[in-house]
Design a protein around this motif. Structure first.
Motif, PDB file in Angstrom:
ATOM      1  N   VAL A 194      39.018  35.225  23.495  1.00  0.00           N
ATOM      2  CA  VAL A 194      38.495  34.547  24.704  1.00  0.00           C
ATOM      3  C   VAL A 194      39.609  33.357  24.864  1.00  0.00           C
ATOM      4  O   VAL A 194      40.041  33.404  26.243  1.00  0.00           O
ATOM      5  CB  VAL A 194      37.225  33.970  24.487  1.00  0.00           C
ATOM      6  CG1 VAL A 194      36.772  33.467  25.844  1.00  0.00           C
ATOM      7  CG2 VAL A 194      36.070  35.052  24.083  1.00  0.00           C
ATOM      8  N   GLU A 195      39.972  32.719  23.946  1.00  0.00           N
ATOM      9  CA  GLU A 195      40.907  31.484  24.124  1.00  0.00           C
ATOM     10  C   GLU A 195      42.090  32.058  24.847  1.00  0.00           C
ATOM     11  O   GLU A 195      42.923  31.447  25.346  1.00  0.00           O
ATOM     12  CB  GLU A 195      41.022  30.789  22.942  1.00  0.00           C
ATOM     13  CG  GLU A 195      39.893  30.070  22.343  1.00  0.00           C
ATOM     14  CD  GLU A 195      40.131  29.538  21.134  1.00  0.00           C
ATOM     15  OE1 GLU A 195      39.305  28.618  20.787  1.00  0.00           O
ATOM     16  OE2 GLU A 195      40.880  30.100  20.124  1.00  0.00           O
ATOM     17  N   SER A 196      42.691  33.249  24.187  1.00  0.00           N
ATOM     18  CA  SER A 196      44.019  33.614  24.912  1.00  0.00           C
ATOM     19  C   SER A 196      43.730  34.259  26.137  1.00  0.00           C
ATOM     20  O   SER A 196      44.997  34.342  26.684  1.00  0.00           O
ATOM     21  CB  SER A 196      44.209  34.992  23.746  1.00  0.00           C
ATOM     22  OG  SER A 196      43.539  36.091  24.198  1.00  0.00           O
ATOM     23  N   SER A 197      42.517  34.521  26.628  1.00  0.00           N
ATOM     24  CA  SER A 197      42.393  35.090  27.993  1.00  0.00           C
ATOM     25  C   SER A 197      43.182  34.172  28.928  1.00  0.00           C
ATOM     26  O   SER A 197      43.618  34.609  29.995  1.00  0.00           O
ATOM     27  CB  SER A 197      40.833  35.405  28.344  1.00  0.00           C
ATOM     28  OG  SER A 197      40.717  36.775  27.833  1.00  0.00           O
ATOM     29  N   ALA A 198      42.970  32.732  28.794  1.00  0.00           N
ATOM     30  CA  ALA A 198      43.355  31.704  29.645  1.00  0.00           C
ATOM     31  C   ALA A 198      44.799  31.896  29.780  1.00  0.00           C
ATOM     32  O   ALA A 198      45.366  31.269  30.668  1.00  0.00           O
ATOM     33  CB  ALA A 198      42.837  30.256  29.016  1.00  0.00           C
ATOM     34  N   GLU A 199      45.502  32.311  28.773  1.00  0.00           N
ATOM     35  CA  GLU A 199      46.905  32.506  29.103  1.00  0.00           C
ATOM     36  C   GLU A 199      47.410  33.428  29.813  1.00  0.00           C
ATOM     37  O   GLU A 199      48.555  33.722  30.101  1.00  0.00           O
ATOM     38  CB  GLU A 199      47.605  32.670  27.613  1.00  0.00           C
ATOM     39  CG  GLU A 199      47.259  31.587  26.410  1.00  0.00           C
ATOM     40  CD  GLU A 199      47.494  31.914  25.262  1.00  0.00           C
ATOM     41  OE1 GLU A 199      48.094  33.060  24.832  1.00  0.00           O
ATOM     42  OE2 GLU A 199      47.030  31.206  24.319  1.00  0.00           O
ATOM     43  N   HIS A 200      46.321  34.771  30.179  1.00  0.00           N
ATOM     44  CA  HIS A 200      47.023  35.754  30.980  1.00  0.00           C
ATOM     45  C   HIS A 200      46.724  35.515  32.382  1.00  0.00           C
ATOM     46  O   HIS A 200      46.952  36.394  33.333  1.00  0.00           O
ATOM     47  CB  HIS A 200      46.139  37.021  30.542  1.00  0.00           C
ATOM     48  CG  HIS A 200      46.381  37.284  29.115  1.00  0.00           C
ATOM     49  ND1 HIS A 200      47.890  37.479  28.499  1.00  0.00           N
ATOM     50  CD2 HIS A 200      45.809  37.256  27.837  1.00  0.00           C
ATOM     51  CE1 HIS A 200      47.915  37.854  27.188  1.00  0.00           C
ATOM     52  NE2 HIS A 200      46.553  37.691  26.823  1.00  0.00           N
ATOM     53  N   GLY A 201      46.014  34.315  32.844  1.00  0.00           N
ATOM     54  CA  GLY A 201      45.989  33.985  34.187  1.00  0.00           C
ATOM     55  C   GLY A 201      45.420  34.771  35.081  1.00  0.00           C
ATOM     56  O   GLY A 201      43.951  35.385  35.020  1.00  0.00           O
ATOM     57  N   ASP A 202      46.114  35.261  35.958  1.00  0.00           N
ATOM     58  CA  ASP A 202      45.541  35.870  37.254  1.00  0.00           C
ATOM     59  C   ASP A 202      45.445  37.583  37.076  1.00  0.00           C
ATOM     60  O   ASP A 202      45.131  38.173  38.118  1.00  0.00           O
ATOM     61  CB  ASP A 202      46.218  35.567  38.699  1.00  0.00           C
ATOM     62  CG  ASP A 202      45.976  34.085  39.120  1.00  0.00           C
ATOM     63  OD1 ASP A 202      44.856  33.620  38.572  1.00  0.00           O
ATOM     64  OD2 ASP A 202      46.744  33.582  39.805  1.00  0.00           O
ATOM     65  N   THR A 203      45.997  37.973  35.979  1.00  0.00           N
ATOM     66  CA  THR A 203      45.970  39.408  35.520  1.00  0.00           C
ATOM     67  C   THR A 203      44.392  39.903  35.632  1.00  0.00           C
ATOM     68  O   THR A 203      43.422  39.076  34.878  1.00  0.00           O
ATOM     69  CB  THR A 203      46.414  39.762  34.409  1.00  0.00           C
ATOM     70  OG1 THR A 203      47.936  39.069  34.509  1.00  0.00           O
ATOM     71  CG2 THR A 203      46.559  41.233  34.193  1.00  0.00           C
ATOM     72  N   ALA A 204      44.117  40.919  36.261  1.00  0.00           N
ATOM     73  CA  ALA A 204      42.667  41.516  36.160  1.00  0.00           C
ATOM     74  C   ALA A 204      42.171  41.823  34.697  1.00  0.00           C
ATOM     75  O   ALA A 204      42.719  42.352  33.869  1.00  0.00           O
ATOM     76  CB  ALA A 204      42.461  42.382  37.048  1.00  0.00           C
ATOM     77  N   ALA A 205      41.078  41.091  34.177  1.00  0.00           N
ATOM     78  CA  ALA A 205      40.482  41.314  32.933  1.00  0.00           C
ATOM     79  C   ALA A 205      39.480  42.337  33.066  1.00  0.00           C
ATOM     80  O   ALA A 205      39.463  43.438  32.227  1.00  0.00           O
ATOM     81  CB  ALA A 205      39.918  40.138  32.231  1.00  0.00           C
ATOM     82  N   LEU A 206      38.491  42.399  34.051  1.00  0.00           N
ATOM     83  CA  LEU A 206      37.241  43.331  34.109  1.00  0.00           C
ATOM     84  C   LEU A 206      37.149  43.780  35.545  1.00  0.00           C
ATOM     85  O   LEU A 206      37.388  43.123  36.521  1.00  0.00           O
ATOM     86  CB  LEU A 206      36.031  42.651  33.706  1.00  0.00           C
ATOM     87  CG  LEU A 206      35.935  42.040  32.426  1.00  0.00           C
ATOM     88  CD1 LEU A 206      34.553  41.470  32.165  1.00  0.00           C
ATOM     89  CD2 LEU A 206      36.008  43.308  31.519  1.00  0.00           C
ATOM     90  N   VAL A 207      37.201  45.152  35.572  1.00  0.00           N
ATOM     91  CA  VAL A 207      36.876  45.433  36.984  1.00  0.00           C
ATOM     92  C   VAL A 207      35.535  46.595  36.821  1.00  0.00           C
ATOM     93  O   VAL A 207      35.567  47.300  36.127  1.00  0.00           O
ATOM     94  CB  VAL A 207      38.012  46.439  37.398  1.00  0.00           C
ATOM     95  CG1 VAL A 207      37.938  47.091  38.792  1.00  0.00           C
ATOM     96  CG2 VAL A 207      39.527  45.686  37.525  1.00  0.00           C
ATOM     97  N   TYR A 208      34.780  46.416  38.065  1.00  0.00           N
ATOM     98  CA  TYR A 208      33.735  47.139  38.128  1.00  0.00           C
ATOM     99  C   TYR A 208      33.533  47.436  39.655  1.00  0.00           C
ATOM    100  O   TYR A 208      32.784  46.469  40.379  1.00  0.00           O
ATOM    101  CB  TYR A 208      32.388  46.640  37.322  1.00  0.00           C
ATOM    102  CG  TYR A 208      30.928  47.197  37.353  1.00  0.00           C
ATOM    103  CD1 TYR A 208      30.896  48.481  36.940  1.00  0.00           C
ATOM    104  CD2 TYR A 208      30.158  46.864  38.589  1.00  0.00           C
ATOM    105  CE1 TYR A 208      29.729  49.195  37.050  1.00  0.00           C
ATOM    106  CE2 TYR A 208      28.893  47.654  38.594  1.00  0.00           C
ATOM    107  CZ  TYR A 208      28.902  48.882  37.806  1.00  0.00           C
ATOM    108  OH  TYR A 208      27.570  49.658  38.094  1.00  0.00           O
ATOM    109  N   GLY A 209      33.546  48.878  40.032  1.00  0.00           N
ATOM    110  CA  GLY A 209      33.317  48.638  41.341  1.00  0.00           C
ATOM    111  C   GLY A 209      34.365  47.848  42.305  1.00  0.00           C
ATOM    112  O   GLY A 209      35.472  47.964  41.871  1.00  0.00           O
ATOM    113  N   ASP A 210      33.860  47.357  43.177  1.00  0.00           N
ATOM    114  CA  ASP A 210      34.617  46.343  44.172  1.00  0.00           C
ATOM    115  C   ASP A 210      34.517  44.871  43.415  1.00  0.00           C
ATOM    116  O   ASP A 210      35.285  43.963  44.007  1.00  0.00           O
ATOM    117  CB  ASP A 210      34.160  46.309  45.439  1.00  0.00           C
ATOM    118  CG  ASP A 210      34.319  47.576  46.242  1.00  0.00           C
ATOM    119  OD1 ASP A 210      35.119  48.179  45.794  1.00  0.00           O
ATOM    120  OD2 ASP A 210      33.221  47.847  46.912  1.00  0.00           O
TER     121      ASP A 210
END
Length: 569
Positions: free
Chosen positions: A44-60
């Motif tokens: 989770v902590e490393s997610s902050a480093e990936h910025g605006d890259t999409a992490a989760l997509v569900y439908g729209d």
């Protein structure tokens, strides 16, 4: 192809990404990945480093990695402050593959609590059992699971958070009300989970008819993140590429976009699909339910680069009349997980789709999903093999006296490594029977060839794999026996082209008893999950065949009813 030993030695070099070290786990010296994330919190902590890259997509709906971090941090704070969740407390998750599933999982494990994924196909009584058995204090569930539990929620002493559920029972709160609006200042609460502390209870069916929960640690699960990369590098380097060339190729591709078609309550879906995707800064595209055309649409729209699916899903997609209508060119990896793929399916996939890396693996919930992998050119040469053990895993084939067998000899498959879980939750006898000195007794029969490739020749006694779902015969037999007209029953797996196997049952009625096939199916509907209900039922009045010891001769039953070969029902 480059020799396996040379490739492995190059990968395991000191100071490299796949360096190993030794850790003592439950008193057993175990090879582990030195660079594996220490716990779920670090992902989770490393997610902050990936910025605006999409992490989760569900439908729209879309959440960037930054938003995923903030939502997870906010929910972790709510679990701690509003619900008093502390280290070791159980937080159950029962829902479809929604973004909330992922956030709830990481929110709980990030503060040292134990996530309890429950099978969303379970019936109300099965869900109630999982909640009672685990001792969950909080349940995060969607509308359908809440409706199935019904009045049982009044008997259970837990707090309910409803996800996309509409009107909720008294005392429950909606996910949105609990989460609020996570702001830019959202931070994970302070916590220090240790690598070998428990963080999950994944339920796996048992031969007693009651599911058992495998106690997974942070290290058990994070091992998969490095093991997946190791396997990818090994398969490419076997073709002659150097390590630096593979790394440059991976870097050029960028973060993976992975279509999650498997349920997250499965070890495969959560541990070999979700965890590596998010840990490596990729995008996890979630599906509400499997639909081959919807999957192809999402591959085209999201430029999906990888899928892990059960063979029946791959078969349906490659057989779709609309396969050529979608641009699937972004798809680079198509792997089989949850059930073995027949060699014929491998050939059919190669003929009907463009060139890509194909593969499959072998593992159980009890070894955190991954023990061996078979990919790339190895898979094309040996499509009937479960593959090679990852470097931190040992595979041993033993005879009835628990003595190691040489290559080529068939015996029980034993597994040792950092993915082997710490036993079964509150099941000391079952734990002692399955785990010994760091080894997991799988109950599967297999053999190793001279190169170390594993071949599974039979599965654990009385287990059926229907479209990737494990069905244990004893559990279904127990439910059938609840009908007052039933004298005895034998449940067996029968071959099926689409699902791999289907559930079949031969039922002997008591004298004077009356029961039709449809009546039995209707009787079972509220008692077991839909995928466990036999699709082929034979009602008989004569005794079922048994041996001198009174054991049902199920092989003979299959032969008598023509179930030894594929049958269309």
């Amino acid at each position: 192809m480059r020799p396996l030993a040379a490739v492995t030695a190059r990968l395991l070099v000191s100071g490299g990404p796949f360096e190993m070290e030794t850790a003592e786990i439950n008193g057993v010296a175990t090879r582990v990945w030195k660079n594996a994330p220490p716990h779920m919190r670090s992902i989770v902590e490393s997610s902050a480093e990936h910025g605006d890259t999409a992490a989760l997509v569900y439908g729209d709906e879309r959440l960037t990695h930054t938003e995923f971090y903030r939502h997870t941090a906010a929910m972790a704070r709510r679990l701690l402050d509003d619900y008093g969740v502390a280290k070791g407390d159980r937080v159950a998750i029962a829902m479809r593959n929604y973004p909330e599933w992922v956030i709830a999982y990481f929110a709980a494990t990030s503060i040292g609590a134990i996530a309890v994924p429950l099978n969303s196909w379970w019936s109300g009584p099965e869900l109630e059992f999982g909640l009672t058995d685990s001792g969950a204090t909080v349940l995060v569930a969607d509308r359908e699971r809440i409706e199935r539990l019904g009045e049982a929620l009044e008997r259970l002493e837990l707090s309910l958070i409803g996800v996309r559920a509409g009107e909720l029972p008294e005392g429950a709160r909606s996910w949105d009300a609990v989460l609020g609006e996570p702001g830019p200042d959202a931070r994970l609460p302070e916590a220090q989970p240790a690598p070998d502390e428990p963080c999950t209870l994944f339920y796996t069916s048992g031969t007693t008819g009651r599911p058992k929960a495998a106690v997974g640690s942070h290290r058990n699960l994070s091992t998969n993140i490095v093991s997946g990369s190791f396997s990818r590098f090994r398969s490419l380097m076997r073709l002659g590429l150097e390590m630096e060339e593979v790394q440059a190729y991976v870097d050029a591709l960028g973060p993976s976009v992975v279509l999650c078609v498997l349920p997250l309550f499965h070890a495969t879906g959560a541990q070999t699909v979700m965890l590596p995707t998010l840990a490596n800064g990729g995008t996890l595209v979630l599906m509400y339910k499997w639909d081959p055309e919807e999957a192809m649409r999402l591959i085209e729209r999201e430029r999906v680069s990888a899928i892990t699916a059960v063979p029946s899903m791959i078969s349906q997609m490659t057989a779709s009349p609309r396969l050529g209508d979608y641009d699937l060119g972004s798809l680079m990896v198509l792997a089989s997980g949850g059930a073995p793929a027949a060699p014929a399916l491998v050939s059919r996939t190669r003929r009907s789709m463009h060139e890509m890396l194909l593969g499959q693996g072998y593992g159980l919930t009890e070894c955190s999903a991954t023990a061996t992998t078979n990919g790339g050119s190895d898979y094309l040469l040996k499509p009937d093999s479960a593959g090679l053990p990852v470097a931190t895993v040992d595979i041993m084939i033993v005879d009835a006296a628990e003595q190691e067998l040489p290559p080529g000899e068939i015996g029980e498959v034993w597994i040792r490594g950092p993915g082997v879980v710490h036993g079964y939750w509150q099941r000391p006898q079952a734990t002692a029977a399955a785990f010994t000195g760091g080894w997991l007794r799988t109950g599967d029969l297999g053999r190793l060839d001279e190169e170390g490739f594993l071949y599974i020749v039979d599965r654990a006694t009385d287990m059926i794999i229907r479209g990737g779902e494990n069905v244990y015969c004893a559990e279904v037999e127990a439910a059938v026996h609840e009908h007052p007209a039933v004298g005895e029953v034998a449940v067996v797996g029968v071959p099926d082209e689409d699902m791999g196997e289907e559930v079949a049952a031969v039922v002997r009625l008591l004298p004077g008893g009356e029961l039709t096939e449809q009546e039995l199916a209707d009787f079972l509907a509220p008692r077991v999950a839909a995928f466990k209900i036999p699709s082929r039922i034979r009602i008989v009045t004569e005794d079922l065949p048994r041996n001198a010891a009174g054991k049902l001769l199920k092989k003979r039953l299959k032969q008598e009813y023509g179930w030894s070969a594929a049958e269309r029902g």
